[in-house]
Design an enzyme around this catalytic site. Sequence first.
Site, mmCIF file in Angstrom:
data_model
loop_
_atom_site.group_PDB
_atom_site.id
_atom_site.type_symbol
_atom_site.label_atom_id
_atom_site.label_comp_id
_atom_site.label_asym_id
_atom_site.label_seq_id
_atom_site.Cartn_x
_atom_site.Cartn_y
_atom_site.Cartn_z
ATOM 1 N N LYS A 90 0.825 -1.220 0.000
ATOM 2 C CA LYS A 90 0.000 0.000 0.000
ATOM 3 C C LYS A 90 0.855 1.264 0.000
ATOM 4 O O LYS A 90 0.349 2.346 -0.289
ATOM 5 C CB LYS A 90 -0.969 0.005 1.178
ATOM 6 C CG LYS A 90 -0.339 0.109 2.550
ATOM 7 C CD LYS A 90 -1.405 0.021 3.631
ATOM 8 C CE LYS A 90 -0.827 0.069 5.029
ATOM 9 N NZ LYS A 90 -0.203 1.366 5.360
ATOM 10 N N ASP A 91 2.147 1.135 0.323
ATOM 11 C CA ASP A 91 3.045 2.289 0.315
ATOM 12 C C ASP A 91 3.690 2.520 -1.044
ATOM 13 O O ASP A 91 4.402 3.515 -1.221
ATOM 14 C CB ASP A 91 4.162 2.111 1.354
ATOM 15 C CG ASP A 91 3.647 2.117 2.780
ATOM 16 O OD1 ASP A 91 2.604 2.751 3.032
ATOM 17 O OD2 ASP A 91 4.290 1.495 3.644
ATOM 18 N N THR B 274 -6.198 9.147 12.809
ATOM 19 C CA THR B 274 -5.820 8.512 11.548
ATOM 20 C C THR B 274 -4.934 9.480 10.768
ATOM 21 O O THR B 274 -4.992 10.686 10.982
ATOM 22 C CB THR B 274 -7.052 8.138 10.697
ATOM 23 O OG1 THR B 274 -6.607 7.596 9.448
ATOM 24 C CG2 THR B 274 -7.913 9.339 10.411
ATOM 25 N N ARG C 20 -9.407 7.287 4.743
ATOM 26 C CA ARG C 20 -10.208 6.891 5.900
ATOM 27 C C ARG C 20 -11.065 8.048 6.401
ATOM 28 O O ARG C 20 -12.233 7.866 6.731
ATOM 29 C CB ARG C 20 -9.287 6.388 7.016
ATOM 30 C CG ARG C 20 -8.670 5.028 6.733
ATOM 31 C CD ARG C 20 -7.648 4.650 7.780
ATOM 32 N NE ARG C 20 -7.095 3.325 7.526
ATOM 33 C CZ ARG C 20 -5.876 2.940 7.886
ATOM 34 N NH1 ARG C 20 -5.073 3.792 8.515
ATOM 35 N NH2 ARG C 20 -5.448 1.711 7.611
ATOM 36 N N GLY D 210 3.091 7.930 12.923
ATOM 37 C CA GLY D 210 3.967 7.073 13.707
ATOM 38 C C GLY D 210 3.655 5.613 13.463
ATOM 39 O O GLY D 210 2.663 5.265 12.816
ATOM 40 N N ASN D 211 4.508 4.736 13.979
ATOM 41 C CA ASN D 211 4.286 3.308 13.768
ATOM 42 C C ASN D 211 3.118 2.799 14.613
ATOM 43 O O ASN D 211 2.568 3.545 15.435
ATOM 44 C CB ASN D 211 5.577 2.526 14.049
ATOM 45 C CG ASN D 211 6.056 2.663 15.481
ATOM 46 O OD1 ASN D 211 5.306 2.427 16.427
ATOM 47 N ND2 ASN D 211 7.313 3.050 15.659
ATOM 48 N N ARG E 238 1.158 4.592 17.846
ATOM 49 C CA ARG E 238 -0.245 4.997 17.768
ATOM 50 C C ARG E 238 -1.062 4.395 18.910
ATOM 51 O O ARG E 238 -1.905 5.057 19.514
ATOM 52 C CB ARG E 238 -0.838 4.595 16.414
ATOM 53 C CG ARG E 238 -0.185 5.302 15.238
ATOM 54 C CD ARG E 238 -0.873 4.974 13.939
ATOM 55 N NE ARG E 238 -0.102 5.426 12.793
ATOM 56 C CZ ARG E 238 -0.578 5.590 11.579
ATOM 57 N NH1 ARG E 238 -1.855 5.327 11.332
ATOM 58 N NH2 ARG E 238 0.179 5.995 10.585
#
Length: 230
Positions: A82-83, A126, A131, A149-150, A154
Amino acid sequence: MKRLIRVGSRESALALSQSEWVINELKSLQKDLEFEVVKIKTKGDMVLDRRLDKVGGKGLFIKELEQALITGIVDMAVHSMKDMPSDMPEELVIAALSKREDPRDVLVTLEGVSFETLKKGAVIGTSSARREAQLLLKRPDIKLKTLRGNVLTRLNRLDSEEYDALVLAAAGLKRLGLEEKCVQYFGVQDVIPAVGQGVLCIQARKDSDLLPLLKKLNDVEAELCVAAER
């Protein structure tokens, strides 16, 4: 003497877990290889105060890894599909895509409250414009607050009560062994996932002799689905 393969990975716990999964799969296919994970910090890991689409979009999490591939610092790189932007340096190729993990988005709350029963004006964290748009269609009263952040960072922010809920990818939580955090799964008809969400991408140089081995990890169903989505 075993050949050493250097694997480029982001530094987060999730990225390292994903890279280790790929390494273990490759080890099962060819025993005479050794692997070294090369941790690389990307711009997306450093710029945490703005939404992704405000600071460059998808390529933020892969450019430094791609440069390491091109210059020979690493032999292969593992990304979340997705990146991956649609454009790729001509020297590189997607060597394989993994079998897809759960592609859905999930709601995470401290007390197991569902999206429908969140209090009016609830703050949801988010970093995704995708989203945000879809959640606001369902609950115009909610407040959306950028959260970067990772995954573990989160979750810690939720624990500190800055947010009433988070929306994350189910795949990341499952790969970290945190499936119990998934309070509510959004159906793909309700919240359309990101393109390629849940699929790992193995990238290599176009002239790499590793391509035949990496191709053995390719999941045809995931490849077809990602191609259609992209």
